[in-house]
Design a protein around this motif. Structure first.
Motif, mmCIF file in Angstrom:
data_model
loop_
_atom_site.group_PDB
_atom_site.id
_atom_site.type_symbol
_atom_site.label_atom_id
_atom_site.label_comp_id
_atom_site.label_asym_id
_atom_site.label_seq_id
_atom_site.Cartn_x
_atom_site.Cartn_y
_atom_site.Cartn_z
ATOM 1 N N THR A 1 0.831 -1.210 0.000
ATOM 2 C CA THR A 1 0.000 0.000 0.000
ATOM 3 C C THR A 1 0.866 1.260 0.000
ATOM 4 N N ILE A 2 1.927 1.254 0.779
ATOM 5 C CA ILE A 2 2.823 2.417 0.844
ATOM 6 C C ILE A 2 3.465 2.690 -0.513
ATOM 7 N N LEU A 3 3.978 1.642 -1.155
ATOM 8 C CA LEU A 3 4.615 1.824 -2.460
ATOM 9 C C LEU A 3 3.620 2.327 -3.493
ATOM 10 N N LYS A 4 2.403 1.820 -3.440
ATOM 11 C CA LYS A 4 1.369 2.256 -4.387
ATOM 12 C C LYS A 4 1.019 3.724 -4.143
ATOM 13 N N TYR A 5 0.927 4.101 -2.878
ATOM 14 C CA TYR A 5 0.627 5.492 -2.537
ATOM 15 C C TYR A 5 1.744 6.425 -3.017
ATOM 16 N N VAL A 6 2.979 6.051 -2.766
ATOM 17 C CA VAL A 6 4.122 6.875 -3.178
ATOM 18 C C VAL A 6 4.141 7.039 -4.696
ATOM 19 N N ILE B 1 2.228 3.958 18.830
ATOM 20 C CA ILE B 1 3.061 4.430 17.715
ATOM 21 C C ILE B 1 3.125 5.959 17.677
ATOM 22 N N ALA B 2 2.390 6.627 18.568
ATOM 23 C CA ALA B 2 2.360 8.098 18.568
ATOM 24 C C ALA B 2 3.737 8.733 18.739
ATOM 25 N N PRO B 3 4.583 8.241 19.665
ATOM 26 C CA PRO B 3 5.914 8.865 19.814
ATOM 27 C C PRO B 3 6.762 8.786 18.549
ATOM 28 N N ILE B 4 6.526 7.783 17.717
ATOM 29 C CA ILE B 4 7.280 7.659 16.465
ATOM 30 C C ILE B 4 6.805 8.701 15.460
ATOM 31 N N ILE B 5 5.498 8.929 15.429
ATOM 32 C CA ILE B 5 4.909 9.847 14.456
ATOM 33 C C ILE B 5 5.143 11.302 14.820
ATOM 34 N N GLN B 6 5.178 11.593 16.098
ATOM 35 C CA GLN B 6 5.198 12.977 16.576
ATOM 36 C C GLN B 6 6.266 13.867 15.924
ATOM 37 N N PRO B 7 7.536 13.458 15.810
ATOM 38 C CA PRO B 7 8.560 14.372 15.267
ATOM 39 C C PRO B 7 8.637 14.413 13.743
ATOM 40 N N LEU B 8 7.862 13.591 13.059
ATOM 41 C CA LEU B 8 8.008 13.461 11.609
ATOM 42 C C LEU B 8 7.297 14.569 10.846
ATOM 43 N N SER B 9 7.747 14.793 9.611
ATOM 44 C CA SER B 9 7.053 15.729 8.723
ATOM 45 C C SER B 9 5.758 15.088 8.241
ATOM 46 N N PHE B 10 4.866 15.920 7.716
ATOM 47 C CA PHE B 10 3.579 15.400 7.239
ATOM 48 C C PHE B 10 3.779 14.347 6.161
ATOM 49 N N LEU C 1 1.711 5.885 7.360
ATOM 50 C CA LEU C 1 0.453 5.508 8.012
ATOM 51 C C LEU C 1 -0.634 5.083 7.031
ATOM 52 N N GLN C 2 -0.305 4.930 5.770
ATOM 53 C CA GLN C 2 -1.307 4.506 4.799
ATOM 54 C C GLN C 2 -1.901 3.122 5.103
ATOM 55 N N PRO C 3 -1.125 2.163 5.578
ATOM 56 C CA PRO C 3 -1.697 0.853 5.918
ATOM 57 C C PRO C 3 -2.730 0.974 7.047
ATOM 58 N N GLU C 4 -3.838 0.276 6.938
ATOM 59 C CA GLU C 4 -4.896 0.356 7.938
ATOM 60 C C GLU C 4 -4.610 -0.495 9.170
ATOM 61 N N VAL C 5 -3.533 -1.259 9.136
ATOM 62 C CA VAL C 5 -3.226 -2.162 10.242
ATOM 63 C C VAL C 5 -3.008 -1.411 11.551
ATOM 64 N N PHE C 6 -2.591 -0.142 11.474
ATOM 65 C CA PHE C 6 -2.275 0.601 12.701
ATOM 66 C C PHE C 6 -3.503 1.238 13.358
ATOM 67 N N LYS C 7 -4.663 1.106 12.738
ATOM 68 C CA LYS C 7 -5.868 1.708 13.314
ATOM 69 C C LYS C 7 -6.276 1.043 14.627
ATOM 70 N N ASP C 8 -5.774 -0.157 14.875
ATOM 71 C CA ASP C 8 -6.071 -0.842 16.137
ATOM 72 C C ASP C 8 -5.007 -0.584 17.195
ATOM 73 N N ASN C 9 -4.007 0.229 16.860
ATOM 74 C CA ASN C 9 -2.937 0.505 17.813
ATOM 75 C C ASN C 9 -3.456 1.322 18.993
ATOM 76 N N THR C 10 -2.879 1.093 20.161
ATOM 77 C CA THR C 10 -3.334 1.774 21.377
ATOM 78 C C THR C 10 -3.163 3.291 21.310
ATOM 79 N N GLY C 11 -2.244 3.757 20.481
ATOM 80 C CA GLY C 11 -2.005 5.194 20.394
ATOM 81 C C GLY C 11 -2.602 5.838 19.164
ATOM 82 N N TYR C 12 -3.519 5.130 18.488
ATOM 83 C CA TYR C 12 -4.008 5.639 17.202
ATOM 84 C C TYR C 12 -4.817 6.930 17.350
ATOM 85 N N SER C 13 -5.567 7.079 18.439
ATOM 86 C CA SER C 13 -6.330 8.313 18.618
ATOM 87 C C SER C 13 -5.381 9.510 18.736
ATOM 88 N N ASP C 14 -4.267 9.320 19.420
ATOM 89 C CA ASP C 14 -3.257 10.378 19.514
ATOM 90 C C ASP C 14 -2.645 10.661 18.146
#
Length: 595
Positions: free
Chosen positions: A154-159, A193-202, A209-222
């Motif tokens: 999914t990531i490669l297709k999006y890119v 996964i929020a601490p990983i995402i926090q410092p990154l550029s958009f 974050l294109q894969p939907e697998v992370f939607k069940d992660n405990t930090g997804y709302s953050d």
């Protein structure tokens, strides 16, 4: 034993703290001193030998073995039920490598060879390694392995899909793949996964974050809150779309206020709907701007589009919706209200006060000029002038100015030269300079370019009470183009030159000289935008005179502008084929013998 201990202590102090050596010796008896003097050379030699040996061992440790980089992925077995996922991934890799139009294993996206190599490495080796690590991991269960592999595809297709868009993550592919690996590791361990995402550029975060697998992660709302903030920072005009998908976000109200004041039309557009985000907009009651916009959007008479162009004056209390209601059904009265507001906003802009909704006002003004006036007079081109231009009679000189300047390219030549322009000048008492002052020189470059195209510029400049003012105006016409937004003003100057060179040759010489002065000034200021604009204009203007022998194709890589070589018109047989189209109107008067 005591004497031996004292001797050893004394020798140790010699090597570690010579300042204390005298104190130590002072406490010893004479026998100890005698023994010490006899064995001191031997101990010193012994310690020197030990120290030298230690140095040799240290040097040996410093000589590190060269690091062997293993670039070959070990052979591994793929589970049968995931075989198709690996195949899809490899197919997507090949597809991504082909977007540069070359059938090779190098992804060339720029002139920077290091960047090309890094992106290629990420699309091939880094993806291959991650693919291997996912499949062979002993800590990832079968369900997640399948999801992670699909996510990588999914990531490669999006890119690839967005490789040419404004939000392209192609240049950041190495970071995207590395981030995805981190996300997999954290998610597998049930960590946020929020601490990983926090410092990154958009761009990097959004792609990873294109894969939907992370939607069940405990930090997804953050993560959703973080991505909304990143979107608002990088692409503020897209922030409301993100909030519509997640209206419960705790940052929603704050962003509505910030984005709403910068892009008020977004509030209007989203407030019209009946969904959770629209209700959130409607519930804001402590922001006057938001309240007024929502009121317009939710107007039961569906008249919001009539009100919105006057937004800033409505909020400031200079005009009411009731005032607009009285004019909105009368084309002349409503157009007059638009023109008055445009003149007001232009004056404010000159004083550094940009009115909210100014862009919407200009669009509405252009629409009404076209629909209510120019479309009518164009459509009546076969009628007498008295009938054809009747709808223009109630308009003032300033209103006719906007009818002309905002329909450039749509208004017929006869509509301009026989109707709008002469009526405008008559109502301005043949004083073009006073007219420009009344509208604060709004769109004056567009007007001068239009006047040049319709051969009315000489007449217009001749109406100035002071010839020096006309000279200054034309000097300003070509000056400061590097400070304008976009290239529209530069295009207006370029469009005017051919007509001016034919009808006002002395003025065209002054224009050429002024363009050269501006080119030199921008070179001195090292203003790249200015250099580019004035270099193009200077070469274009020079090429208008064939005696200058300016080859635009070699200088600017464009075909000739002021002449059309005959060779460009012929086909392979040297023939020029003309296609002539006629409407059915008055076909009876056209003689077929002409052809």
């Amino acid at each position: 034993m005591l004497q031996t201990g004292l001797i050893i202590a004394a020798v140790w102090l010699i090597f570690t703290n010579t300042n204390k050596f005298a104190v130590t010796l002072y406490t010893m008896n004479s026998l100890s001193i005698t023994i010490l003097k006899r064995i001191l050379p031997l101990l010193a030699l012994l310690l020197f030998t030990v120290n030298a040996d230690a140095q040799r061992r240290k040097k040996k440790k410093q000589i590190a073995e060269p690091v062997k980089i293993v670039d070959t992925i070990p052979a591994y077995k793929i589970a049968i039920n995931r075989q198709i996922m690996h195949e899809k991934l490899e197919k997507e890799q090949a597809s991504l490598l082909s977007i540069d139009g070359k059938a090779d294993k190098l992804l060339t996206i720029s002139a920077d060879e290091q960047l090309n190599a890094a992106v290629t490495d990420a699309a091939t080796k880094r993806v291959d390694w991650l693919q291997y690590e996912i499949e062979t991991s002993s800590t990832i269960d079968a369900r997640l392995k399948a999801n992670y592999l699909d996510g990588l595809t999914t990531i490669l297709k999006y890119v690839k899909t967005y490789s040419r868009s404004r939000q392209s993550a192609l240049n950041y592919l190495p970071q995207v793949i590395a981030t995805y690996k981190q996300l997999i590791e954290a998610n597998t361990k049930n960590q946020s996964i929020a601490p990983i995402i926090q410092p990154l550029s958009f761009e990097i975060a959004n792609a990873a974050l294109q894969p939907e697998v992370f939607k069940d992660n405990t930090g997804y709302s953050d993560v959703r809150d973080l991505m909304i903030l990143k979107t608002a920072d990088r692409y503020p005009e897209k922030a409301f779309a993100a909030l519509k998908a997640y209206p419960e976000s705790p940052v929603a109200d704050s962003l509505i206020r910030v984005i709403g004041h910068k892009y008020p039309y977004l509030v209007y557009d989203y407030a019209q709907a009946n969904n959770k985000f629209s209700y959130r907009l409607q519930n804001i009651e402590d922001d006057s701007l938001i309240v007024h916009i929502v009121s317009m959007a939710r107007n039961p008479n569906k008249s919001g589009q009539f009100y919105f162009p006057f937004l800033d004056n409505i909020v400031k209390g200079k005009i009411t919706m009731e005032d607009i209601d009285k004019a909105k059904t009368d084309p002349v009265k409503y157009f007059r209200l638009l023109v008055q507001t445009q003149i007001d906003y232009t004056q404010r802009a000159l004083n550094g006060d940009t009115a909210m909704g100014h862009t919407s006002l200009l669009k509405k003004l252009e629409q009404k000029a076209k629909d209510d006036f120019v479309a009518k007079i164009n459509g009546l081109h076969e009628m007498s002038d008295g009938v054809r231009f009747r709808c223009l009679q109630p308009l003032t000189a300033e209103e006719l100015y906007y009818v002309a300047v905002l329909t450039n390219g749509l208004i017929y030549t006869s509509s301009y030269t026989n109707g709008v322009y002469p009526l405008m000048m008559r109502k301005a008492n043949q004083k073009g300079d006073e007219l420009l002052k009344n509208i604060h020189f709004d769109h004056y470059r567009k007007f001068l370019s239009q006047a040049a195209s319709y051969n009315t510029l000489k007449n217009f400049l001749g109406s100035f009470s002071n010839n020096a003012d006309a000279t200054d105006l034309m000097k300003a016409f070509v000056t400061g183009l590097e400070k304008t937004n976009g290239l529209e003003d530069g295009v207006d100057v370029a469009d005017s030159y051919a007509s001016i060179a034919e009808t006002l040759p002395d003025l065209s010489k002054d224009m050429l000289a002024n363009v050269k002065l501006n080119l030199d000034r921008n070179h001195s200021d090292n203003n790249k935008k200015g250099i580019a604009i004035y270099d193009i204009l200077y070469n274009l203007f020079l090429s208008a005179d064939s005696s200058n022998h300016v080859d635009l194709t070699s200088k600017l890589e464009i075909p000739p502008v002021y002449n059309v070589p005959f060779s460009t018109l012929t086909n392979e047989n040297g023939e020029v084929i003309s296609q002539v189209f006629f409407t059915e109107t008055r076909m009876d008067v056209i003689s077929s013998t002409v052809f």
